[in-house]
Design an enzyme around this catalytic site. Structure first.
Site, short mmCIF file in Angstrom:
data_model
loop_
_atom_site.label_atom_id
_atom_site.label_comp_id
_atom_site.label_asym_id
_atom_site.label_seq_id
_atom_site.Cartn_x
_atom_site.Cartn_y
_atom_site.Cartn_z
CB ALA A 143 1.46 31.76 43.85
N GLY A 156 -7.34 31.05 45.40
CA GLY A 156 -6.69 30.43 46.55
C GLY A 156 -5.18 30.34 46.49
CB CYS A 174 4.06 37.30 42.32
SG CYS A 174 3.25 35.69 42.48
#
Length: 209
Positions: A143, A156, A174
């Site tokens: 991710a 990050g 997500c």
């Protein structure tokens, strides 16, 4: 040469978030050097700025933290390598281009996975790094969610090494319904975190010169 700092043990997300934010401020105000934190978190669900509350399904006793990064819900926990680059995109050897930065992150992770024999992809309109698990079916292995303050990056990438993938069932990862998640372990690649970190560092220096 950018310094990689490995945080020991399973790190509390909020502690690391403050560590990142404090260091970003130092880069902005005091011109501290760029660094990259390598972290393995204790169990936590995090929500990015685009989350929808209905995407949090059943979190049980796992804490939920609402962050300022891009993206939606994801899970962090043991067996997952989380990488937090704090880079100054306004420095002479960088580019003030967030899309380019994300593209470079993607290339970095894809190349690192390729070292272990994993063919990884980016998919249009789906954030993150994906691998093909069956014909025409992909699972997310990493991710991506970033934030920039005065052109200094933080947050990050999270890569599933030996993560307990059942924990993703507490969210819609997500925001992608019916999407699969996978890990190096699930793909039959068993690697120590320290070995993975060595490759991450080597491949970083090829992309972010």
């Amino acid at each position: 040469m950018i310094r990689f700092i490995t945080i020991p043990d399973f790190a509390d997300y909020q502690v690391i978030l403050k560590l990142m934010e404090d260091y970003v401020n130092k880069v902005i105000s005091d011109h501290e050097p760029e660094i990259i934190y390598l972290v393995e978190h204790s169990e936590v669900y995090t929500a990015g700025t685009n989350y929808k509350q209905e995407e949090l399904l059943n979190y049980g006793d796992i804490p939920v933290i609402y962050t300022g990064r891009g993206g939606k819900f994801t899970f962090h926990g043991p067996g997952q390598r989380v990488i937090y680059p704090i880079l100054n995109l306004d420095s002479p050897n960088r580019h003030k281009d967030l899309k380019l930065y994300i593209k470079m992150l993607e290339e970095w992770i894809i190349n690192s996975l390729n070292y272990f024999g994993i063919k990884a992809y980016i998919i249009k309109d789906k954030v993150g790094i994906w691998v093909k698990v069956r014909k025409d079916e992909f699972a997310k292995i990493a991710a991506i969610g970033v934030r920039v303050r005065k052109w200094v990056t933080y947050h990050g990438v999270a890569i599933n090494i030996s993560t307990d993938l059942s924990k993703f069932s507490g969210i819609i990862p997500c925001g992608l319904e019916d999407s699969l998640v996978t890990s190096l372990n699930q793909l039959g690649i068993h690697v120590e975190m320290s070995e993975f970190d060595k490759i991450i560092q080597t491949e970083f220096n090829k992309i972010f010169k």
